[in-house]
Design an enzyme around this catalytic site. Structure first.
Site, mmCIF file in Angstrom:
data_model
loop_
_atom_site.group_PDB
_atom_site.id
_atom_site.type_symbol
_atom_site.label_atom_id
_atom_site.label_comp_id
_atom_site.label_asym_id
_atom_site.label_seq_id
_atom_site.Cartn_x
_atom_site.Cartn_y
_atom_site.Cartn_z
ATOM 1 N N THR A 233 -13.981 11.017 0.172
ATOM 2 C CA THR A 233 -14.061 10.126 -0.987
ATOM 3 C C THR A 233 -12.954 9.080 -0.907
ATOM 4 O O THR A 233 -11.809 9.398 -0.622
ATOM 5 C CB THR A 233 -13.978 10.946 -2.286
ATOM 6 O OG1 THR A 233 -15.050 11.888 -2.262
ATOM 7 C CG2 THR A 233 -14.104 10.064 -3.515
ATOM 8 N N CYS A 321 9.887 5.197 12.178
ATOM 9 C CA CYS A 321 9.352 6.456 12.680
ATOM 10 C C CYS A 321 10.307 7.150 13.626
ATOM 11 O O CYS A 321 10.187 8.335 13.878
ATOM 12 C CB CYS A 321 8.018 6.223 13.358
ATOM 13 S SG CYS A 321 6.901 5.277 12.319
#
Ligand SMILES: *Cc1c(COP(=O)(O)O)cnc(C)c1O
Length: 384
Positions: A233, A321
């Site tokens: 969804t 990162c």
């Protein structure tokens, strides 16, 4: 606070906050057929259209993802899966971890990955790339601009080389979208990644452009959402924020660009004239101009970063990162910096909300910090 880490993430634009708040009460599932669901579906498709038209694509070519990272993973793994008789990927040595780690994962699975080297400015070696292509090559993935040093790659030339040999091309445009023109037909690529939170939109939503007719395997299996190739969804509120962020971009990216370039060159010239022995990293011209990466030889970048943070000036040592790991930036090593110089590098990345006053303050504080840190470290300028 002076925020100079816009390549890591950007603040939400006020219009984005407003659009998301307004949509939050509509909890309908876009797959439902009754009105509240349909309204959400329509809104998602409006956002898809806004994003598609911003990059010269058709809305059916845009798939929403959970991040820029997911878009990169999807592009690479989805294409490799769709070409089971081709087991080779070509990428560059300075990609974002979202691409590099995906490439390493493929290597573990038995694929061959070629990492195209870059020169001292961070520009890929096109001859090397051309020679690396074989009948086994399924995909070339080269970023549009690098997040640490800003260098822009000659993607059009990559595509020209790849097309002659019938190889698909993916490009990570997370750092160029909103900064320079990103147009799928001018670039000529087959796949292209975007992320909302680098353009004043929300975190946790990205998009993958997939050129019509490209054979790609589903990435998340489940329902029929996103043409059934990225099930789950939809992140409705995130997508609404992403769409609004792109709407705002369309109105003001040229104005933003002008202002950011002016502030950025002021900061660059100020640092170079006020601080001895700094070294600028990246291409002098061919880079996204909001990004400035400097080496401060003799110092640990982290010490400078923390000293700046006490003044509420926020910068970065490079890729967010890799911030938590001890390793030195692979980008800086691959442009040929020695590890001790790479460890002295700081990235300043400007954005829409920076002001002239921000730059003036940095140009006052930074030289003092550097001088102080150098005076207490065993800094020997003659060794640099
Ligand atoms: C930030 C970034 C990504 C990752 O995007 P997320 O939405 O944070 O996952 C990928 N590539 C580049 C070049 C980036 O700067």
């Amino acid at each position: 606070m002076i925020y100079l880490d816009n390549n890591a993430t950007t603040p939400l634009d006020p219009a984005v906050i407003q659009a998301m708040i307004e949509f939050m009460e509509n909890f309908g599932n876009p797959s439902s057929l009754y009105p509240i669901g349909r309204r959400v579906k329509e809104k998602i498709n409006e956002c898809r259209e806004i994003i598609a038209s911003a990059i010269g694509a058709h809305r059916s070519e845009i798939i929403f993802t959970g991040s820029g990272t997911e878009a990169d993973n999807f592009a690479i793994l989805g294409i490799m899966d769709a070409c089971p008789d081709k087991k080779e990927l070509i990428t560059s040595s300075i990609e974002h971890p979202a691409v590099l780690r995906t490439a390493q994962y493929l290597e573990k699975k038995g694929y061959k990955v070629t990492y195209v080297p870059v020169d001292s400015y961070g520009v890929i070696d096109l001859d090397f790339l051309s020679d690396a292509i074989s009948p086994q090559t399924a995909l070339i993935s080269i970023m549009h601009a690098n997040n640490e040093i800003g260098t822009i790659q000659p993607i059009e030339k990559v595509v020209e080389i790849a097309k002659k040999k019938g190889v698909l091309v993916h490009t990570d445009c997370v750092q160029t979208f909103g900064k320079i023109e990103v147009n799928v037909d001018k670039l000529g690529v087959d796949l292209l990644s975007l992320s909302a939170h680098k353009i004043y939109g929300p975190k946790g939503v990205g998009a993958l452009y997939i050129r019509k007719g490209t054979n790609i395997c589903p990435f998340i299996h489940g329902g029929h959402q996103e043409r059934g190739i990225r099930a789950g969804t939809e992140n409705t509120i995130g997508i609404v924020g992403f769409g609004e962020a792109v709407k705002v971009l369309k109105e003001r990216w040229k104005k933003d660009k002008e202002k950011i370039e002016k502030l950025s060159s002021k900061l660059k010239e100020g640092i170079e004239s006020r601080i001895p022995l700094v070294k600028f990293n990246g291409h002098p011209e061919n880079r996204v101009k909001n990004t400035l990466n400097f080496a401060f030889p003799g110092l640990e970048a982290e010490a400078i970063l923390l000293a700046l943070a006490t003044k509420e000036i926020y910068v970065s040592t490079g890729s967010a990162c890799s911030e938590e790991s001890e390793e030195v930036s692979h980008v800086l090593l691959n442009i040929g910096l020695k590890p001790e110089i790479a460890r002295s590098c700081l990235r300043f990345s400007l954005g829409r909300f920076n002001t002239e006053e921000d730059i003036n303050i940095v140009l006052k504080e930074l030289p003092e910090i550097i001088e102080k840190l150098r005076s207490i470290s065993a800094f020997h300028p003659e060794e640099v």
